[in-house]
Design a protein around this motif. Structure first.
Motif, PDB file in Angstrom:
ATOM      1  N   GLU A 223       0.798  -1.041   0.011  1.00 42.36           N
ATOM      2  CA  GLU A 223      -0.324  -0.338  -0.487  1.00 42.36           C
ATOM      3  C   GLU A 223       0.634   1.698   0.410  1.00 42.36           C
ATOM      4  N   ASP A 224       2.549   0.817   0.272  1.00 40.44           N
ATOM      5  CA  ASP A 224       2.717   2.194   0.420  1.00 40.44           C
ATOM      6  C   ASP A 224       3.502   2.158  -1.158  1.00 40.44           C
ATOM      7  N   ASN A 225       3.285   1.882  -1.590  1.00 40.39           N
ATOM      8  CA  ASN A 225       4.295   1.758  -3.577  1.00 40.39           C
ATOM      9  C   ASN A 225       3.745   2.684  -4.161  1.00 40.39           C
ATOM     10  N   ALA A 226       2.740   3.449  -3.533  1.00 37.81           N
ATOM     11  CA  ALA A 226       1.931   4.490  -5.124  1.00 37.81           C
ATOM     12  C   ALA A 226       3.204   5.176  -5.608  1.00 37.81           C
ATOM     13  N   LEU A 227       2.784   5.434  -6.746  1.00 39.17           N
ATOM     14  CA  LEU A 227       4.402   6.413  -7.621  1.00 39.17           C
ATOM     15  C   LEU A 227       5.640   6.346  -7.269  1.00 39.17           C
ATOM     16  N   VAL A 228       5.513   4.547  -6.591  1.00 37.98           N
ATOM     17  CA  VAL A 228       6.800   3.608  -6.784  1.00 37.98           C
ATOM     18  C   VAL A 228       8.225   4.253  -7.946  1.00 37.98           C
ATOM     19  N   VAL A 229       8.018   4.804  -9.279  1.00 39.65           N
ATOM     20  CA  VAL A 229       8.401   5.493 -10.040  1.00 39.65           C
ATOM     21  C   VAL A 229       9.152   6.209  -9.964  1.00 39.65           C
ATOM     22  N   GLN A 230       8.326   7.223  -9.526  1.00 40.00           N
ATOM     23  CA  GLN A 230       8.418   8.787  -9.762  1.00 40.00           C
ATOM     24  C   GLN A 230       8.798   9.578  -8.075  1.00 40.00           C
ATOM     25  N   ARG A 231       8.781   8.836  -7.267  1.00 42.88           N
ATOM     26  CA  ARG A 231       8.086   9.246  -5.394  1.00 42.88           C
ATOM     27  C   ARG A 231       9.605   9.816  -5.109  1.00 42.88           C
ATOM     28  N   GLY A 232      11.440   8.847  -5.630  1.00 44.18           N
ATOM     29  CA  GLY A 232      12.074   9.546  -5.594  1.00 44.18           C
ATOM     30  C   GLY A 232      13.206  10.716  -6.420  1.00 44.18           C
ATOM     31  N   ARG A 233      12.765  10.581  -7.633  1.00 46.80           N
ATOM     32  CA  ARG A 233      13.387  11.117  -8.613  1.00 46.80           C
ATOM     33  C   ARG A 233      14.215  12.803  -8.019  1.00 46.80           C
ATOM     34  N   PHE A 234      13.148  13.235  -7.829  1.00 47.40           N
ATOM     35  CA  PHE A 234      13.929  14.924  -6.351  1.00 47.40           C
ATOM     36  C   PHE A 234      12.991  15.206  -5.731  1.00 47.40           C
ATOM     37  N   ASP A 235      13.630  14.065  -4.617  1.00 48.41           N
ATOM     38  CA  ASP A 235      12.923  13.460  -2.945  1.00 48.41           C
ATOM     39  C   ASP A 235      14.817  14.311  -2.881  1.00 48.41           C
ATOM     40  N   GLY A 236      14.735  15.135  -1.970  1.00 43.89           N
ATOM     41  CA  GLY A 236      16.104  15.146  -1.096  1.00 43.89           C
ATOM     42  C   GLY A 236      16.328  16.879  -1.627  1.00 43.89           C
ATOM     43  N   TRP A 237      15.612  16.953  -3.189  1.00 44.88           N
ATOM     44  CA  TRP A 237      16.615  18.439  -3.977  1.00 44.88           C
ATOM     45  C   TRP A 237      16.240  20.108  -2.864  1.00 44.88           C
ATOM     46  N   ASN A 238      17.298  20.702  -3.079  1.00 44.01           N
ATOM     47  CA  ASN A 238      17.309  22.247  -2.526  1.00 44.01           C
ATOM     48  C   ASN A 238      18.254  22.850  -4.224  1.00 44.01           C
ATOM     49  N   MET A 239      18.166  24.221  -3.182  1.00 45.58           N
ATOM     50  CA  MET A 239      19.493  24.454  -4.192  1.00 45.58           C
ATOM     51  C   MET A 239      20.895  23.605  -3.875  1.00 45.58           C
ATOM     52  N   LYS A 240      21.536  23.855  -2.718  1.00 46.78           N
ATOM     53  CA  LYS A 240      22.816  23.107  -2.498  1.00 46.78           C
ATOM     54  C   LYS A 240      22.485  22.147  -3.773  1.00 46.78           C
ATOM     55  N   THR A 241      21.422  20.978  -3.146  1.00 43.30           N
ATOM     56  CA  THR A 241      21.650  19.686  -4.536  1.00 43.30           C
ATOM     57  C   THR A 241      22.075  19.774  -6.014  1.00 43.30           C
ATOM     58  N   ALA A 242      21.518  20.827  -6.537  1.00 39.70           N
ATOM     59  CA  ALA A 242      21.023  21.882  -7.456  1.00 39.70           C
ATOM     60  C   ALA A 242      22.925  21.924  -7.934  1.00 39.70           C
ATOM     61  N   ARG A 243      23.593  22.654  -6.647  1.00 40.49           N
ATOM     62  CA  ARG A 243      24.493  23.670  -7.536  1.00 40.49           C
ATOM     63  C   ARG A 243      25.875  22.520  -7.242  1.00 40.49           C
ATOM     64  N   ALA A 244      25.153  21.312  -6.209  1.00 43.52           N
ATOM     65  CA  ALA A 244      26.021  19.810  -6.501  1.00 43.52           C
ATOM     66  C   ALA A 244      26.625  19.433  -7.937  1.00 43.52           C
ATOM     67  N   LEU A 245      25.425  19.083  -7.913  1.00 43.36           N
ATOM     68  CA  LEU A 245      25.127  18.656  -9.877  1.00 43.36           C
ATOM     69  C   LEU A 245      25.752  19.139 -10.369  1.00 43.36           C
ATOM     70  N   ILE A 246      25.615  20.971 -10.868  1.00 41.48           N
ATOM     71  CA  ILE A 246      26.445  20.964 -11.936  1.00 41.48           C
ATOM     72  C   ILE A 246      27.248  21.075 -11.146  1.00 41.48           C
ATOM     73  N   ASP A 247      28.313  20.853 -10.241  1.00 42.83           N
ATOM     74  CA  ASP A 247      29.767  21.198 -10.201  1.00 42.83           C
ATOM     75  C   ASP A 247      30.141  19.645 -10.896  1.00 42.83           C
ATOM     76  N   ARG A 248      29.298  18.573  -9.813  1.00 37.54           N
ATOM     77  CA  ARG A 248      29.976  17.023 -11.011  1.00 37.54           C
ATOM     78  C   ARG A 248      29.487  17.046 -12.157  1.00 37.54           C
ATOM     79  N   VAL A 249      29.063  17.591 -12.468  1.00 43.45           N
ATOM     80  CA  VAL A 249      28.968  17.511 -14.653  1.00 43.45           C
ATOM     81  C   VAL A 249      30.327  18.212 -14.575  1.00 43.45           C
ATOM     82  N   LYS A 250      30.661  19.101 -14.290  1.00 51.03           N
ATOM     83  CA  LYS A 250      31.758  20.165 -14.972  1.00 51.03           C
ATOM     84  C   LYS A 250      32.868  19.301 -14.917  1.00 51.03           C
ATOM     85  N   GLY A 251      33.241  17.998 -13.835  1.00 47.21           N
ATOM     86  CA  GLY A 251      33.582  17.487 -13.623  1.00 47.21           C
ATOM     87  C   GLY A 251      34.936  17.620 -12.788  1.00 47.21           C
ATOM     88  N   ASP A 252      35.933  16.399 -12.822  1.00 47.80           N
ATOM     89  CA  ASP A 252      36.621  15.974 -11.316  1.00 47.80           C
ATOM     90  C   ASP A 252      38.028  16.628 -11.231  1.00 47.80           C
TER      91      ASP A 252
END
Length: 336
Positions: free
Chosen positions: A307-336
């Protein structure tokens, strides 16, 4: 791809097909045809969650469905718009090409498409573009916006149309080139690290095509990591996740579990979350995994609490996202 992108692509294709003859009605037909394979969402009203995830992008994304629905829509359009100079064959070719483009593009991301249903349950997935990539969607979206405001017969309509369809097509080719480059680098790194594997895939991290999520392993477990096209270091900081198949022994005959294993294409792990046994489908990546290498997987199914599996494919895609997360993604895209 997302529904808005399909609508925009279909409208552009409709304009190309019969914009001069039918005006904006051609765009409506194109948008409808491009959207109709996703009618499978109705299955969620009567199917269990595990059955529904298999039904989605199943028969309604098959070549057989393309043929059948294109023929039905051709009959309806040919009759609806009489008198006209468009033959039934032309209508059929138009609708079949629009529907086919839908199921073809959907195969570019990691969900998998049942092209050969009901004759084969094999799912096709190129793992070359994220399910919602603004760098792909923006071009047909801009073109649709322009076409809605320009008058019928305006000389600029064709230019916007070519831009919308042309640039999105070029971007898909660019994504395939990126995948070839990533696969080459990743397989070289796996070889250098002496990591053996029987299953392997790469797929883009959210909303772009430069940072890629990597999975390689076998029945014992999987190595998971990220690789950017701009990484200079020829290495990947892999995290290892044991598969833990033995945890499934008490429920091995459960119908939900059989559906999940088939859906995951064997890319799964099992673990305990509190009092529940959780099935992780690794193909959908980790929740902000570039920032938290041991993070939960986006697709996690509670085997003992369905019963807890509604939207199982979608629920975690952007869970926990915020500006810090978005910046971390951009920084990681730029490469090590």
């Amino acid at each position: 791809m997302d529904s808005i992108t399909h609508i925009a692509l279909g409208a552009c294709m409709g304009e190309a097909f019969a914009g001069k003859t039918l005006g904006r009605k051609s765009m409506l037909w194109g948008a409808l045809a491009q959207s109709i394979p996703d009618i499978d969402f109705l299955a969620s009203f009567w199917m269990s969650t595990s059955s529904n995830i298999l039904a989605h992008r199943g028969f309604t994304h098959s070549f057989l469905f393309c043929f059948l629905i294109a023929f039905i829509m051709a009959l309806l359009a040919e009759k609806w718009h009489r008198p006209h100079n468009i033959s039934l064959l032309k209508w059929f070719l138009f609708f079949s090409s629009v529907v086919f483009i839908h199921v073809f593009i959907d195969a570019f991301n990691n969900y998998g498409v049942g092209w050969f249903e009901p004759f084969s349950h094999k799912r096709i997935s190129f793992n070359a573009i994220y399910v919602a990539d603004p760098f792909f969607s923006i071009w047909p979206g801009i073109a649709l916006f322009a076409l809605l405001f320009l008058k019928k017969g305006h000389t600029h309509r064709k230019k916007w149309l070519r831009m919308g369809l042309g640039l999105s097509s070029l971007y898909l080719i660019y994504c395939l080139v990126n995948k070839v480059m990533i696969d080459r680098d990743v397989k070289s790194i796996l070889s250098e690290k002496k990591i053996s594997y029987t299953r392997y895939f790469t797929t883009p991290a959210p909303l772009q095509n430069w940072l890629w999520y990597v999975v390689a392993g076998d029945d014992k477990g999987y190595y998971v990591g990220f690789r950017s096209l701009f990484d200079e270091n020829k290495t990947i900081d892999f995290q290892y996740f044991e598969r833990n198949d033995f945890l499934l022994n008490p429920i091995i005959e459960h119908e939900d579990l059989k559906n999940l294993i088939r859906f995951s294409q064997e890319f799964y792990t099992v673990e305990h979350h509190g009092d529940s046994l959780v099935f992780n489908d690794l193909r959908f990546g980790q929740i902000i995994g570039w920032q938290n290498p041991r993070g939960k997987f986006v697709f996690h199914y509670y085997l003992q609490h369905p019963e807890d599996n509604a939207l199982v494919v979608q629920r975690g895609r952007f869970d926990g996202w915020n500006m810090k997360t978005a910046r971390a993604l951009i920084d990681r895209v730029k490469g090590d």
